[in-house]
Design a protein around this motif. Sequence first.
Motif, mmCIF file in Angstrom:
data_model
loop_
_atom_site.group_PDB
_atom_site.id
_atom_site.type_symbol
_atom_site.label_atom_id
_atom_site.label_comp_id
_atom_site.label_asym_id
_atom_site.label_seq_id
_atom_site.Cartn_x
_atom_site.Cartn_y
_atom_site.Cartn_z
ATOM 1 N N SER A 96 0.824 -1.205 0.000
ATOM 2 C CA SER A 96 0.000 0.000 0.000
ATOM 3 C C SER A 96 0.862 1.261 0.000
ATOM 4 C CB SER A 96 -0.926 0.002 1.221
ATOM 5 O OG SER A 96 -1.808 -1.097 1.189
ATOM 6 N N ILE A 97 2.048 1.171 0.582
ATOM 7 C CA ILE A 97 2.960 2.315 0.544
ATOM 8 C C ILE A 97 3.410 2.576 -0.888
ATOM 9 C CG2 ILE A 97 5.186 3.175 1.362
ATOM 10 C CD1 ILE A 97 4.813 1.555 3.876
ATOM 11 N N VAL A 98 3.663 1.506 -1.627
ATOM 12 C CA VAL A 98 4.049 1.668 -3.025
ATOM 13 C C VAL A 98 2.909 2.306 -3.817
ATOM 14 C CG1 VAL A 98 4.831 0.447 -5.087
ATOM 15 C CG2 VAL A 98 5.579 -0.314 -2.823
ATOM 16 N N LYS A 99 1.684 1.894 -3.522
ATOM 17 C CA LYS A 99 0.538 2.515 -4.207
ATOM 18 C C LYS A 99 0.418 3.987 -3.854
ATOM 19 C CE LYS A 99 -2.120 -1.794 -4.373
ATOM 20 N NZ LYS A 99 -3.345 -2.507 -3.891
ATOM 21 N N ALA A 100 0.686 4.323 -2.582
ATOM 22 C CA ALA A 100 0.617 5.726 -2.176
ATOM 23 C C ALA A 100 1.669 6.550 -2.921
ATOM 24 C CB ALA A 100 0.827 5.840 -0.660
ATOM 25 N N VAL A 101 2.873 5.999 -3.083
ATOM 26 C CA VAL A 101 3.914 6.694 -3.835
ATOM 27 C C VAL A 101 3.493 6.889 -5.285
ATOM 28 C CG1 VAL A 101 6.282 6.514 -4.668
ATOM 29 C CG2 VAL A 101 5.743 5.891 -2.313
ATOM 30 N N MET A 102 2.908 5.851 -5.859
ATOM 31 C CA MET A 102 2.506 5.917 -7.258
ATOM 32 C C MET A 102 1.399 6.952 -7.463
ATOM 33 S SD MET A 102 1.857 2.638 -9.705
ATOM 34 C CE MET A 102 0.567 1.973 -8.648
ATOM 35 N N TRP A 103 0.415 6.983 -6.561
ATOM 36 C CA TRP A 103 -0.669 7.958 -6.676
ATOM 37 C C TRP A 103 -0.170 9.380 -6.428
ATOM 38 C CZ3 TRP A 103 -5.397 8.042 -8.621
ATOM 39 C CH2 TRP A 103 -6.047 6.834 -8.856
ATOM 40 N N GLY A 104 0.760 9.525 -5.498
ATOM 41 C CA GLY A 104 1.306 10.856 -5.257
ATOM 42 C C GLY A 104 2.029 11.405 -6.471
ATOM 43 N N ARG A 105 2.820 10.577 -7.112
ATOM 44 C CA ARG A 105 3.497 11.025 -8.327
ATOM 45 C C ARG A 105 2.508 11.295 -9.447
ATOM 46 N NH1 ARG A 105 9.162 7.561 -8.857
ATOM 47 N NH2 ARG A 105 9.940 8.043 -6.758
ATOM 48 N N ASN A 106 1.435 10.528 -9.502
ATOM 49 C CA ASN A 106 0.437 10.743 -10.547
ATOM 50 C C ASN A 106 -0.271 12.086 -10.363
ATOM 51 O OD1 ASN A 106 -1.278 9.559 -12.806
ATOM 52 N ND2 ASN A 106 -2.846 9.981 -11.260
ATOM 53 N N VAL A 107 -0.589 12.425 -9.129
ATOM 54 C CA VAL A 107 -1.231 13.721 -8.873
ATOM 55 C C VAL A 107 -0.292 14.859 -9.257
ATOM 56 C CG1 VAL A 107 -2.107 15.220 -7.055
ATOM 57 C CG2 VAL A 107 -2.759 12.815 -7.085
ATOM 58 N N TYR A 108 0.967 14.735 -8.889
ATOM 59 C CA TYR A 108 1.939 15.767 -9.231
ATOM 60 C C TYR A 108 2.054 15.910 -10.748
ATOM 61 C CZ TYR A 108 6.296 18.445 -8.895
ATOM 62 O OH TYR A 108 7.255 19.426 -8.989
ATOM 63 N N ASP A 109 2.135 14.801 -11.448
ATOM 64 C CA ASP A 109 2.243 14.855 -12.907
ATOM 65 C C ASP A 109 0.979 15.415 -13.540
ATOM 66 O OD1 ASP A 109 4.754 13.859 -12.729
ATOM 67 O OD2 ASP A 109 4.318 11.883 -13.591
ATOM 68 N N SER A 110 -0.183 15.120 -12.965
ATOM 69 C CA SER A 110 -1.433 15.650 -13.525
ATOM 70 C C SER A 110 -1.462 17.169 -13.437
ATOM 71 C CB SER A 110 -2.630 15.052 -12.773
ATOM 72 O OG SER A 110 -2.691 13.649 -12.951
ATOM 73 N N ILE A 111 -0.991 17.714 -12.329
ATOM 74 C CA ILE A 111 -0.924 19.174 -12.211
ATOM 75 C C ILE A 111 0.053 19.752 -13.230
ATOM 76 C CG2 ILE A 111 -0.288 21.054 -10.654
ATOM 77 C CD1 ILE A 111 -1.187 19.283 -8.336
ATOM 78 N N ALA A 112 1.195 19.088 -13.384
ATOM 79 C CA ALA A 112 2.186 19.568 -14.348
ATOM 80 C C ALA A 112 1.648 19.484 -15.782
ATOM 81 C CB ALA A 112 3.469 18.750 -14.213
ATOM 82 N N LYS A 113 0.918 18.441 -16.101
ATOM 83 C CA LYS A 113 0.336 18.316 -17.440
ATOM 84 C C LYS A 113 -0.633 19.459 -17.731
ATOM 85 C CE LYS A 113 0.552 13.243 -17.375
ATOM 86 N NZ LYS A 113 -0.260 11.999 -17.313
ATOM 87 N N PHE A 114 -1.489 19.736 -16.757
ATOM 88 C CA PHE A 114 -2.459 20.807 -16.964
ATOM 89 C C PHE A 114 -1.766 22.159 -17.099
ATOM 90 C CE2 PHE A 114 -5.299 24.004 -14.986
ATOM 91 C CZ PHE A 114 -6.257 24.049 -15.989
ATOM 92 N N LEU A 115 -0.721 22.395 -16.299
ATOM 93 C CA LEU A 115 0.009 23.654 -16.418
ATOM 94 C C LEU A 115 0.664 23.788 -17.790
ATOM 95 C CD1 LEU A 115 1.759 24.091 -12.949
ATOM 96 C CD2 LEU A 115 -0.056 25.487 -13.914
ATOM 97 N N GLN A 116 1.255 22.720 -18.272
ATOM 98 C CA GLN A 116 1.892 22.777 -19.586
ATOM 99 C C GLN A 116 0.875 23.104 -20.673
ATOM 100 O OE1 GLN A 116 4.890 19.756 -20.808
ATOM 101 N NE2 GLN A 116 3.416 19.229 -22.427
ATOM 102 N N PHE A 117 -0.292 22.492 -20.599
ATOM 103 C CA PHE A 117 -1.325 22.752 -21.602
ATOM 104 C C PHE A 117 -1.884 24.167 -21.481
ATOM 105 C CE2 PHE A 117 -5.897 22.739 -22.588
ATOM 106 C CZ PHE A 117 -5.837 22.469 -23.945
ATOM 107 N N GLN A 118 -2.199 24.579 -20.245
ATOM 108 C CA GLN A 118 -2.845 25.876 -20.059
ATOM 109 C C GLN A 118 -1.908 27.036 -20.381
ATOM 110 O OE1 GLN A 118 -3.980 27.021 -16.033
ATOM 111 N NE2 GLN A 118 -5.989 27.649 -16.780
ATOM 112 N N LEU A 119 -0.658 26.937 -19.990
ATOM 113 C CA LEU A 119 0.275 28.025 -20.263
ATOM 114 C C LEU A 119 0.511 28.179 -21.760
ATOM 115 C CD1 LEU A 119 2.898 27.578 -17.405
ATOM 116 C CD2 LEU A 119 1.118 29.313 -17.610
#
Length: 800
Positions: free
Chosen positions: A286-309
């Motif tokens: 479950s810790i590995v899943k938490a790491v994976m989801w945390g990185r996914n959230v971070y990448d999702s924010i970065a993806k949206f910023l790249q598109f919006q900017l």
Amino acid sequence: MPDTRFKKVYTFNSARKSMSTIIPLDSGGFRVYTKGASEIVMKKCSFLVGEGGKIEAFTAPHQDRLVSTVIEPMAKDGLRTISIAYRDFVPGKADKNQVHYDPSTGEPNFETMGEDNVIANMTCFCVVGIEDPVRDEVPAAIVQCQRAGITVRMVTGDNINTARAIATKCGIIKPGDNYLVLEGKEFNKRVRDPHTNEIRQDLLDKIWPRLRVLARSQPIDKYTLVKGIIDSNISAGREVVAVTGDGTNDAPALKKADVGFAMGIAGTDVAKEASDIILTDDNFTSIVKAVMWGRNVYDSIAKFLQFQLTVNVVAVIVAFIGACAIKDSPLKAVQMLWVNLIMDTLASLALATELPTPDLLLRKPYGRTSPLISATMAKNILGQGLYQLVVVFGIMFYGEVLFDIDNGRGAGLRDPPSVHFTMIFNAFVMMTLFNEINARKIHGQRNVFLGFFSNPIYYVIWIATFVSQIVIIEFGGLIFSTTKLNVEQWSWCILFGVGVLLWQQVVTTFPTSFFGRKMEVGTNPPEPLSPNLDGDSVPSYPHHHNHQHPIVNRSGQILWIRGLTRLQTQLRVIRAFKSTLEDMEEKRSCHSMHSVRSTRSYLTRPTSDISYIDDDEKWKAKNSGVSSNGHYTRAQHGMSQQNTYAKPPVVEQSASNYLKVEGGAYRVQRSVSSGSGSLAATSAGVGGGSGGSKKEGSTAITRQRSCNDAATQSCESSFTQTDESCMAPMVMGPPVAPPSPHPPVFIDSSGMEFGRVGSSMGYTRATSPTPPYPYSHQIPTSCYHAPYPYDPNYYHTYLN
């Protein structure tokens, strides 16, 4: 045996590493059972149950032999060894391993004996090995963590051999690795100063990078390790520490760590409260899943910023240059609203709903100071923005030539929508829509379609947006300022959109190192501000090597923040005073007109200090007028009306220019008008008598002041040319309930000089627990009674 028969229980904790229970024996007496860590329990044993149940002496050499032949082999196989021992307290004849007590004196007092005496000289019964098998999925999860750049360390209370065997099975350590496996005692010996016994960070920095297993540890050892890693400066950036725990003693380490994981099943409430994340299944995966989801959230924010900017850069430049060059915006207001809908709502929903993939664990983690907009993202934003600007401006200035359409530049405000500007809008939306596919990859991947159909929400939104754009172009009309396009024009717009995907391959090929770290946003953490912004000294920051005083380099920001802080403070003060004045104005609104009339009549009084009030037998107020506040009466010049009263002094003037009246103190400010050279203050003592005659003994105080300008005070359009004003009441406390009877404060005016012209009493701002009286209102009796029942909440403020 039910626990209700237990005589006493010594519960398990990390200090004892064992637990003991005292139970009564059926034959009489009591037996103490103890179980716990084998080497710890054996040190408390003096006897051993040998072959055939024979009691033998358990000497130190025998204990060492048992450790080497029994306990260590079990521990090397990953078994947790536990020793079980007992001790009997009997009332009769005692054997060599038993303790006799006198039954006539009652039961043994275990509280008085103490735990160390009760659990001593015990008889070792057996040593057992308990296996806690490693779950099948744990070794693979630890390998994923290591591949993702996460170092796994094991802190346990088990025997060092048991801990080493379990760590080997999990994959934390491997044979031949140059990693440390330490016990708690050895760990403390290495990290503490030999003279002061204090933990030294430099000693800890030599241990923790190679430490993988810490056995036989105390809870404080886990906290020491966590704090030492966080405070270490030997890494390029500060380490991010996550800790797992289930016991109450793990709470300090869970709280100190950047991320605390508590066990949802075996964890205590204290551990859960101190943690950040609770693992409901108590599983390491479950810790590995938490790491994976945390990185996914971070990448999702970065993806949206790249598109919006990218969209923002293009839209702003197109609107600005269009307004400057052709006196018109190529993108109309409603069209920009549609673009914003694509950019803000639909794109964020599409990009933020992608599920995490195992590929997220194939790269190193983001650091605490990693930029939110990396150099690769900045390269994508600038590259795609350049392509879209070239296409939009090419259609804007050369569209009529390239596509054989009418020129839409310079069209009137009420002219119908043109094909020229419709193609600009359609091409811009198509490029934005296809660039949304590119925005799914932010780490330089070339295959932007990988996983495109793994997220139904994404491709449904993308297709729905594409269809909506077709409807807007074909049927939008005047609402969207569009006109219908033919097949050729549609093909060109879609071709420009597909060109975004091809251009992305060129942008990816371009080396990111060309941009360097200058294009990154948020690379460094914000510098801490000076704790004393108003001070002259500038603090030093030893962890900065490039400059000594970062605050000096950021003086403009410091001054800006300081100015905003002071401005906010001043605004709060103004609002507080405004609120207070509004409350005061509301309270005296019903008496405002009356106060003005009374003040005008009072202006005829000559200038003098306030008379002093002395003791007398009793007070009277026959044929005397009561002032507007109910506390002052005046004797008119030339008349026999005088003030008589019997009251202890309630008005006095101190040397500090304060006028003290019951319930408050008032600062006296005096000013001399241009037409008056002196200020006379008369202090008269008045005694009571049947005729109300005035006693001798008044004194006059004359003060000479120089003032170049006239002191002019205004209040309700009635206060001018004041010589004396009593300002700003300084109330020392809440009003006190007046006694009954309570005489008002009288001011004798019989000795005043009424002939002076141009001198007048200013205004007195005072507080009273009773409502004001009008002038010329006679006190009906010799005893003062408040016209209203006393209310401690009534606090009247008025002007006189």
